[in-house]
Design a protein around this motif. Structure first.
Motif, PDB file in Angstrom:
ATOM      1  N   ALA A  41      -6.100   2.815   3.821  1.00  0.00           N
ATOM      2  CA  ALA A  41      -7.412   2.430   3.247  1.00  0.00           C
ATOM      3  C   ALA A  41      -7.530   2.546   1.519  1.00  0.00           C
ATOM      4  CB  ALA A  41      -8.598   3.244   3.908  1.00  0.00           C
ATOM      5  N   GLN A  42      -6.820   3.499   1.208  1.00  0.00           N
ATOM      6  CA  GLN A  42      -6.615   3.954  -0.283  1.00  0.00           C
ATOM      7  C   GLN A  42      -5.895   2.708  -1.013  1.00  0.00           C
ATOM      8  OE1 GLN A  42      -5.206   7.897  -0.866  1.00  0.00           O
ATOM      9  NE2 GLN A  42      -6.336   8.687   0.494  1.00  0.00           N
ATOM     10  N   LYS A  43      -4.644   2.312  -0.404  1.00  0.00           N
ATOM     11  CA  LYS A  43      -3.787   1.448  -1.247  1.00  0.00           C
ATOM     12  C   LYS A  43      -4.112  -0.172  -0.611  1.00  0.00           C
ATOM     13  CE  LYS A  43      -0.097   2.822  -2.504  1.00  0.00           C
ATOM     14  NZ  LYS A  43       1.384   3.499  -2.706  1.00  0.00           N
ATOM     15  N   GLY A  44      -4.593  -0.493   0.582  1.00  0.00           N
ATOM     16  CA  GLY A  44      -4.672  -1.632   0.810  1.00  0.00           C
ATOM     17  C   GLY A  44      -3.408  -2.186   1.557  1.00  0.00           C
ATOM     18  N   VAL A  45      -2.290  -2.029   1.050  1.00  0.00           N
ATOM     19  CA  VAL A  45      -1.088  -2.581   1.707  1.00  0.00           C
ATOM     20  C   VAL A  45      -0.071  -1.413   1.475  1.00  0.00           C
ATOM     21  CG1 VAL A  45       0.755  -3.818   1.466  1.00  0.00           C
ATOM     22  CG2 VAL A  45      -1.416  -4.887   0.891  1.00  0.00           C
ATOM     23  N   LEU A  46       0.685  -1.017   2.655  1.00  0.00           N
ATOM     24  CA  LEU A  46       1.626   0.168   2.525  1.00  0.00           C
ATOM     25  C   LEU A  46       3.217  -0.329   2.723  1.00  0.00           C
ATOM     26  CD1 LEU A  46       0.217   2.537   4.837  1.00  0.00           C
ATOM     27  CD2 LEU A  46      -0.041   2.461   2.293  1.00  0.00           C
ATOM     28  N   ASP A 103       5.878   3.863   1.171  1.00  0.00           N
ATOM     29  CA  ASP A 103       4.725   4.994   1.549  1.00  0.00           C
ATOM     30  C   ASP A 103       5.165   5.544   2.836  1.00  0.00           C
ATOM     31  OD1 ASP A 103       3.044   4.059  -0.764  1.00  0.00           O
ATOM     32  OD2 ASP A 103       3.261   2.049   0.303  1.00  0.00           O
ATOM     33  N   LEU A 104       5.814   5.161   3.710  1.00  0.00           N
ATOM     34  CA  LEU A 104       5.782   5.864   5.138  1.00  0.00           C
ATOM     35  C   LEU A 104       7.473   5.429   5.306  1.00  0.00           C
ATOM     36  CD1 LEU A 104       5.951   3.575   7.761  1.00  0.00           C
ATOM     37  CD2 LEU A 104       3.525   3.191   7.076  1.00  0.00           C
ATOM     38  N   PHE A 105       8.043   6.418   6.309  1.00  0.00           N
ATOM     39  CA  PHE A 105       9.452   5.944   6.872  1.00  0.00           C
ATOM     40  C   PHE A 105       9.423   6.595   8.132  1.00  0.00           C
ATOM     41  CE2 PHE A 105       9.594  10.257   4.781  1.00  0.00           C
ATOM     42  CZ  PHE A 105      10.206  10.851   5.621  1.00  0.00           C
ATOM     43  N   LEU A 106      10.197   5.923   9.064  1.00  0.00           N
ATOM     44  CA  LEU A 106      10.710   6.217  10.412  1.00  0.00           C
ATOM     45  C   LEU A 106      11.658   7.410  10.580  1.00  0.00           C
ATOM     46  CD1 LEU A 106       9.110   3.937  10.400  1.00  0.00           C
ATOM     47  CD2 LEU A 106      10.342   3.073  12.255  1.00  0.00           C
ATOM     48  N   THR A 107      11.540   8.206  11.345  1.00  0.00           N
ATOM     49  CA  THR A 107      12.549   9.263  11.815  1.00  0.00           C
ATOM     50  C   THR A 107      13.650   8.675  12.573  1.00  0.00           C
ATOM     51  OG1 THR A 107      11.312   9.771  13.989  1.00  0.00           O
ATOM     52  CG2 THR A 107      10.538  10.973  11.935  1.00  0.00           C
ATOM     53  N   ASN A 108      14.677   9.548  12.463  1.00  0.00           N
ATOM     54  CA  ASN A 108      16.105   9.156  13.195  1.00  0.00           C
ATOM     55  C   ASN A 108      15.732   9.357  14.513  1.00  0.00           C
ATOM     56  OD1 ASN A 108      18.556   8.278  13.537  1.00  0.00           O
ATOM     57  ND2 ASN A 108      19.078  10.153  13.007  1.00  0.00           N
ATOM     58  N   SER A 109      15.123   8.605  15.213  1.00  0.00           N
ATOM     59  CA  SER A 109      14.770   9.107  16.620  1.00  0.00           C
ATOM     60  C   SER A 109      14.667   8.012  17.581  1.00  0.00           C
ATOM     61  CB  SER A 109      13.473  10.101  16.747  1.00  0.00           C
ATOM     62  OG  SER A 109      12.486   9.525  16.101  1.00  0.00           O
ATOM     63  N   PHE A 110      15.083   6.602  17.224  1.00  0.00           N
ATOM     64  CA  PHE A 110      14.613   5.725  18.043  1.00  0.00           C
ATOM     65  C   PHE A 110      15.218   5.690  19.329  1.00  0.00           C
ATOM     66  CE2 PHE A 110      16.321   1.519  19.325  1.00  0.00           C
ATOM     67  CZ  PHE A 110      15.414   0.721  19.318  1.00  0.00           C
ATOM     68  N   GLY A 111      16.608   6.255  19.554  1.00  0.00           N
ATOM     69  CA  GLY A 111      17.173   6.260  20.662  1.00  0.00           C
ATOM     70  C   GLY A 111      17.029   7.662  21.531  1.00  0.00           C
ATOM     71  N   GLY A 112      16.169   8.515  20.933  1.00  0.00           N
ATOM     72  CA  GLY A 112      16.040   9.894  21.059  1.00  0.00           C
ATOM     73  C   GLY A 112      15.329  10.295  22.450  1.00  0.00           C
ATOM     74  N   LYS A 130       1.695  11.003  -1.511  1.00  0.00           N
ATOM     75  CA  LYS A 130       1.649  11.161  -0.193  1.00  0.00           C
ATOM     76  C   LYS A 130       2.387  10.192   0.380  1.00  0.00           C
ATOM     77  CE  LYS A 130      -0.740  12.035   3.511  1.00  0.00           C
ATOM     78  NZ  LYS A 130      -0.622  13.400   4.223  1.00  0.00           N
ATOM     79  N   VAL A 131       3.437  10.637   1.238  1.00  0.00           N
ATOM     80  CA  VAL A 131       4.003   9.731   2.040  1.00  0.00           C
ATOM     81  C   VAL A 131       4.088  10.072   3.603  1.00  0.00           C
ATOM     82  CG1 VAL A 131       6.579   9.198   2.621  1.00  0.00           C
ATOM     83  CG2 VAL A 131       5.877   9.584   0.265  1.00  0.00           C
ATOM     84  N   ILE A 132       4.131   9.141   4.325  1.00  0.00           N
ATOM     85  CA  ILE A 132       3.852   9.285   5.777  1.00  0.00           C
ATOM     86  C   ILE A 132       5.102   9.396   6.684  1.00  0.00           C
ATOM     87  CG2 ILE A 132       2.645   8.310   7.936  1.00  0.00           C
ATOM     88  CD1 ILE A 132       0.807   9.198   5.631  1.00  0.00           C
ATOM     89  N   VAL A 133       5.134  10.323   7.433  1.00  0.00           N
ATOM     90  CA  VAL A 133       6.212  10.428   8.381  1.00  0.00           C
ATOM     91  C   VAL A 133       5.791   9.809   9.787  1.00  0.00           C
ATOM     92  CG1 VAL A 133       7.608  12.164   9.902  1.00  0.00           C
ATOM     93  CG2 VAL A 133       6.960  12.618   7.500  1.00  0.00           C
ATOM     94  N   ASN A 148       0.809 -12.377   2.563  1.00  0.00           N
ATOM     95  CA  ASN A 148      -0.262 -13.295   2.449  1.00  0.00           C
ATOM     96  C   ASN A 148      -0.384 -13.961   3.925  1.00  0.00           C
ATOM     97  OD1 ASN A 148      -0.067 -13.237  -0.241  1.00  0.00           O
ATOM     98  ND2 ASN A 148       1.352 -14.933  -0.409  1.00  0.00           N
ATOM     99  N   CYS A 149       0.685 -13.605   4.857  1.00  0.00           N
ATOM    100  CA  CYS A 149       0.241 -14.094   6.097  1.00  0.00           C
ATOM    101  C   CYS A 149      -0.713 -13.169   6.879  1.00  0.00           C
ATOM    102  CB  CYS A 149       1.592 -13.996   7.037  1.00  0.00           C
ATOM    103  SG  CYS A 149       2.692 -15.412   6.567  1.00  0.00           S
ATOM    104  N   GLY A 150      -0.771 -11.886   6.274  1.00  0.00           N
ATOM    105  CA  GLY A 150      -2.145 -10.850   7.010  1.00  0.00           C
ATOM    106  C   GLY A 150      -1.560  -9.711   7.273  1.00  0.00           C
ATOM    107  N   ALA A 151      -0.130  -9.408   7.082  1.00  0.00           N
ATOM    108  CA  ALA A 151       0.176  -8.128   7.312  1.00  0.00           C
ATOM    109  C   ALA A 151      -0.160  -7.133   6.144  1.00  0.00           C
ATOM    110  CB  ALA A 151       1.762  -7.880   7.385  1.00  0.00           C
ATOM    111  N   THR A 152      -0.444  -5.890   6.433  1.00  0.00           N
ATOM    112  CA  THR A 152      -0.794  -4.874   5.464  1.00  0.00           C
ATOM    113  C   THR A 152       0.119  -3.686   5.551  1.00  0.00           C
ATOM    114  OG1 THR A 152      -2.387  -3.915   7.085  1.00  0.00           O
ATOM    115  CG2 THR A 152      -3.260  -5.416   5.209  1.00  0.00           C
TER     116      THR A 152
END
Length: 339
Positions: A10-15, A60-69, A104-107, A269-273
């Protein structure tokens, strides 16, 4: 009720999300066939470096190393009893990086598929799938994840089971699927069908979208399909860095940082935020994506010809919504979503 990711959006519009996990860990020495999640305790310094690579590149955000966890996948490495622990540690390491980022960075706690086929086609029951996902979700919550991030899902049944599990864990979530079979997921879901499912599921995700699949062109065609349905739920685009090529015993993706910068603009431009990369996407790609999003005004949605001219040809003539694609494909073996 809001969550940290929704507030930041909401603050940034796109992450800007992160890039690949597998590609970057392979560059650090991970061997094919090894479980990346074991590195959370065996090589925590490398996992921290993985996370910092995305943050330093501007994510602005990153994924944890737990995909196959999850217990189902870790069973292949006789580590099924460590599912909660390895997920928790993945989030703890991520929390350390996010909390020292200076902004601010999202986990986002990564949750991948179980690797099993659900009833009635396969033998995995809904109840067991919920239990598997809940264990991973609870570990990520205990480690300090801000939000859960379901990715590379093919079956709607598995998506719904994860949604129920995340509600039990009391965590907000994002859910993406992989559209890699003539515009559909391997189990037959179309972009339009996914929007309908997201709107109907009781525990609505904070965002939904597509990750991995084939090339960036195909993924953006899927995003256009999402946007055409008019959902108010934010859309995620997390495409691969080009097309994989086998060279000198390794898989390499041919997408340049400049191409991924173009992809990021077109995804918006396609609609992803919420825009990131999947297989093959490294910090150098993320830096160009960050720069492109920050310096280029939002434009009109591109047509299919513009997408293919900028990012390469589509892998199929159909996006799956016209009935021309397969309706229920056989499930292939495991493929890392984040390679």
């Amino acid at each position: 009720m809001t969550d940290p990711m929704t507030d930041l959006l909401a603050q940034k519009g796109v992450l800007l999300a992160d890039g690949a996990t597998g590609t970057n860990l392979f560059n650090m020495g991970l061997m094919s066939g090894d479980a990346p999640e074991m590195w959370n305790t065996e090589h925590p310094e490398k996992i921290i470096a993985l996370y910092k690579g995305a943050v330093d590149a501007g994510s602005d955000l990153f994924l944890t190393n737990s995909f196959g966890g999850n217990a189902s996948r870790l069973k292949l490495h006789n580590a099924q009893r460590r599912a909660h622990e390895l997920s928790r540690v993945a989030a703890e390491l991520a929390r350390e990086v996010a909390d020292t980022a200076g902004r601010k960075v999202i986990v986002a706690g990564s949750v991948g598929p179980t690797g099993e086929i659900m009833e009635p086609v396969g033998g995995l029951s809904h109840a067991n799938a919920v239990e598997i996902f809940h264990e991973t979700a609870d570990g990520l919550k205990a480690g300090g994840a801000d939000i859960l991030w379901l990715e590379t899902i093919s079956a709607p049944e598995e998506y719904r089971a994860a949604a129920e599990a995340f509600a039990l864990a009391g965590m907000p979530w994002v859910g993406t699927m992989s559209f890699d079979t003539a515009g559909r997921t391997m189990m037959g879901m179309t972009s339009a069908g996914m929007v309908d499912m997201v709107e109907e599921v009781e525990n609505t995700p904070a965002a939904f979208g597509a990750n991995c699949g084939t090339g960036a062109s195909d993924l953006l065609r899927t995003v256009l399909g999402f946007a055409a349905k008019g959902s108010t739920v934010p859309i995620v685009a997390k495409g691969n860095a080009g097309i994989p090529k086998y060279h000198d015993g390794h898989i390499h993706y041919n997408g340049t940082p400049e191409l991924m910068g173009t992809y990021a603009i077109m995804a918006r431009n396609c609609g992803a935020t919420i825009i990131g990369g999947c297989c093959g996407t490294m910090p150098a790609h993320l830096e160009k994506m960050r720069e492109a999003l920050d310096t280029t005004p939002k434009g009109a949605a591109p047509d299919l010809e513009e997408i293919s001219a900028a990012l390469g040809a589509f892998s199929s003539t159909s996006d799956g919504t016209d009935g021309a694609g397969p309706t229920r494909g056989p499930r292939r073996g495991r493929r890392r979503a984040d390679s």
